[in-house]
Design a protein around this motif. Structure first.
Motif, PDB file in Angstrom:
ATOM      1  N   TYR A   1     -86.274  -9.289  45.470  1.00 20.17           N
ATOM      2  CA  TYR A   1     -87.541  -9.187  44.749  1.00 20.17           C
ATOM      3  C   TYR A   1     -88.520  -8.239  45.439  1.00 20.17           C
ATOM      4  CZ  TYR A   1     -89.534 -11.488  40.707  1.00 20.17           C
ATOM      5  OH  TYR A   1     -89.979 -11.775  39.446  1.00 20.17           O
TER       6      TYR A   1
ATOM      7  N   ARG B   1     -87.936  -5.539  46.822  1.00 18.18           N
ATOM      8  CA  ARG B   1     -87.623  -4.162  46.404  1.00 18.18           C
ATOM      9  C   ARG B   1     -88.470  -3.734  45.203  1.00 18.18           C
ATOM     10  NH1 ARG B   1     -86.811  -0.719  47.678  1.00 18.18           N
ATOM     11  NH2 ARG B   1     -86.897  -0.960  49.898  1.00 18.18           N
ATOM     12  N   PHE B   2     -88.691  -4.692  44.301  1.00 18.99           N
ATOM     13  CA  PHE B   2     -89.433  -4.369  43.078  1.00 18.99           C
ATOM     14  C   PHE B   2     -90.871  -3.971  43.385  1.00 18.99           C
ATOM     15  CE2 PHE B   2     -86.372  -7.500  41.012  1.00 18.99           C
ATOM     16  CZ  PHE B   2     -85.574  -6.490  40.532  1.00 18.99           C
ATOM     17  N   TYR B   3     -91.368  -4.425  44.531  1.00 19.93           N
ATOM     18  CA  TYR B   3     -92.733  -4.066  44.923  1.00 19.93           C
ATOM     19  C   TYR B   3     -92.737  -2.889  45.884  1.00 19.93           C
ATOM     20  CZ  TYR B   3     -93.890  -8.590  42.907  1.00 19.93           C
ATOM     21  OH  TYR B   3     -94.032  -9.645  42.055  1.00 19.93           O
ATOM     22  N   ASN B   4     -91.533  -2.351  46.125  1.00 21.38           N
ATOM     23  CA  ASN B   4     -91.413  -1.213  47.016  1.00 21.38           C
ATOM     24  C   ASN B   4     -91.916  -1.524  48.428  1.00 21.38           C
ATOM     25  OD1 ASN B   4     -90.483   1.331  47.437  1.00 21.38           O
ATOM     26  ND2 ASN B   4     -92.283   2.396  46.617  1.00 21.38           N
TER      27      ASN B   4
END
Lengths: 308, 262
Positions: free
Chosen positions: A104, A106-109
């Motif tokens: 998850y 990753r989705f927020y970088n």
């Protein structure tokens, strides 16, 4: 200061049924706002429209703004600065606790070092550190819920959206989650939640909207609402024959609501109600202070649970 | 309070990578059970069909029959893995596991979710066709180094069948209906797309139909790469794959979007 969320006359139709009917409310920064109502009141639909996973009906036209963004077109911006806890936990069962968070992140970088530190911190905050390598199926309902909340907190959101955060959990877990939410609120986070537990709203919300059948019924501070809109005391008589025995000698100020077999006698005259209760046998009555549930009963004529 | 939106959430590449990374993580979690079969399958195929059949069929299309098979097999491997991933896999994530609902709570849109997944299926196509050429290459059955172009075609094949499978996923009413897709479409294609025998051997009136099969074009590109026989007509095959992918993918995403955003 601008409100964090403002919703004005929003409608949502699913075919012929209208799930949300002209709802308006606004959520100021740094407080906890609750949408309250029975199942099927349109709470979840409203929440989904706030973060853009459901689209409001075009007619009649309404508007939603979250941090100045319209979820219809800018849901990514909203979801980047908000954490969302959906009604279903929908954790990734193919991954363990820690991996769920890492994927998850990753989705927020988030850079992996930041992510690792943040995950460690959140697992501690949610008291899941000992479970970090566990599979999702091994977790209890309360742990899954806490993990879903931890997932929503990964990017340090300014707004936390929770759809029925404690439904189906035992009281202990519920209190633990409330404590965490109060903690987050103290840190300045804005919280929007839905619930059908009046107690939940009473415990953590500064402001609530009670919904029924897609419409707003009342709005305000939960304690003030109970204080202003309803008599402070209630005598619940749980047996119809016991009620008939006392029904002729009710205090003049009393108001009676009957649903199923239960008669609720409301009054601001505490002594009168107590005297009345003296004439009943133990087990036939329950004397208590009024709460939001009673308010809901008063305005809708039905109990919260009747529609579940 | 209106901010410039672009700086406020991760760019497309990051979002697609996030989705891809999720699938990668899940796949590599069971490395043995997921990573070994792609190598075993071609071994079994070569042993069973190649060695056995080669006694009866010596050459095919001017090459040893086993080489003919070995240059088509990587592409069918890519097709099947991508088709499984985006039919059963996508359907289960959509209807049973609710993985998408969870991901949509993050700053990820429906398009990111589905395109990321198609790219992941392409990656699996790359890996599966690579596994096949490693195995058949170890037996010296395919020309080296030109056969290294195969995984690239495997990627395109994976992407194409992922897009098609998503369209099918958006249409099926329940998971059992995928049976029609696999036995009614993919299996026949396996036999009539030039993998088992050259299309020139088909009756003339059937040949145009074989040209409609997406697999036909992928197999043709693969063999052309293997033998470094590049011909302008291959551009038609590439164009077919590009158009087929774009149309099937677009339709599939549009239809699945209605199930995810209500």
């Amino acid at each position: 200061m601008d409100p964090v969320i403002s919703v004005s006359s929003v409608y949502k139709h699913f075919g012929p049924t209208c799930a949300v009917k002209g709802l308006s409310f606004s959520v100021p920064a740094s407080l906890c706002f609750g949408l309250l109502g029975p199942n099927g009141a349109g709470k979840t639909t409203m929440m989904k429209m706030v973060y853009g996973v459901s689209q409001r009906s075009a007619h009649p036209p309404g508007a939603i703004s979250v941090f100045g963004f319209d979820p219809q077109h800018q849901s990514l911006a909203i979801k980047f600065i908000s954490g969302v806890v959906p009604q279903e936990n929908n954790l990734d069962e193919e991954l363990n606790v820690e991996e769920n968070l890492r994927v998850y992140a990753r989705f927020y970088n988030l850079p992996s070092k930041t992510a690792a530190a943040r995950i460690k911190e959140l697992l501690e905050f949610m008291e899941l550190t000992g479970k970090r390598r566990s599979g999702i199926r091994e977790l209890s309902g309360g742990m899954k819920r806490r993990l879903t909340i931890a997932r929503a907190l990964l990017n340090n959101p300014r707004l936390l959206i929770l759809d029925e955060p404690t439904t189906g959990l035992d009281p202990q877990v519920r209190h633990l989650i409330w404590e965490k939410l109060r903690n987050l609120k103290r840190q300045g986070m804005t919280i929007l939640l839905t619930t059908h537990y009046m107690e939940e709203a009473f415990h953590i919300c500064e402001s609530i909207v009670i919904m029924n059948k897609g419409e707003k019924i009342v709005e305000g501070h939960p304690h003030e609402l109970v204080g202003a809109a309803i008599e402070p005391f209630v005598l619940e008589v749980t047996k119809p024959e016991a009620f008939s025995a006392v029904s002729s000698s009710l205090p003049p100020s009393a108001r009676v609501e009957r649903s199923n077999d239960i008669a609720r006698i409301y009054s601001s005259d505490r002594t009168a109600l107590q005297e009345l209760s003296n004439r009943l046998n133990a087990g036939e009555y329950y004397f208590r202070q009024s709460n939001l549930e009673d308010l809901f009963l008063k305005v809708t004529g039905s109990t919260l649970n009747a529609q579940q | 309070m209106r901010n410039s939106e672009k700086t406020l959430f991760p760019p497309l590449a990051v979002r697609l990578y996030g989705v891809w990374f999720r699938h990668f993580r899940v796949y590599t979690k069971n490395l043995i059970s997921n990573g070994l079969p792609p190598f075993l399958e071609p071994l079994i195929f070569l042993a069973g069909i190649g060695l056995g059949m080669s006694r009866y069929i010596d050459t095919m299309a001017g090459m040893p029959y086993i080489t003919f098979l070995a240059t088509g097999l990587p592409i069918t491997a890519a097709m099947f893995t991508a088709a499984f991933e985006c039919s059963y896999g996508t359907y289960i994530r959509l209807e049973f596991d609710h993985v998408y609902e969870g991901m949509l709570a993050a700053p990820v849109g429906v398009h990111d979710l589905l395109i990321g997944e198609i790219i992941w299926a392409g990656t699996k196509g790359f890996f599966f066709s690579l596994a096949v050429i490693i195995v058949v290459g170890a037996f010296g059955l395919i020309p080296f180094p030109w056969s290294l172009t195969t995984p690239l075609i495997g990627f395109l094949t994976g992407v194409m069948f992922a897009a098609l499978s998503m369209l099918i996923t958006s249409i099926v009413k329940n998971i059992n209906q995928f049976n029609f897709y696999f036995t009614g479409f993919l299996s026949p294609m396996f036999f009539f797309s030039g993998v088992i025998f050259p299309l020139e051997n088909l009756p003339a009136f059937l040949r145009p139909f074989a040209e409609l099969f997406p697999l036909t074009h992928a197999v043709r590109l693969c063999r052309a790469g293997d033998f470094a026989q590049f011909h302008p007509s291959l551009l038609i095959d590439l164009l077919f794959i590009a158009l087929f992918t774009a149309v099937a993918g677009w339709l599939g995403i549009m239809r699945l979007k209605k199930k995810l955003i209500r």
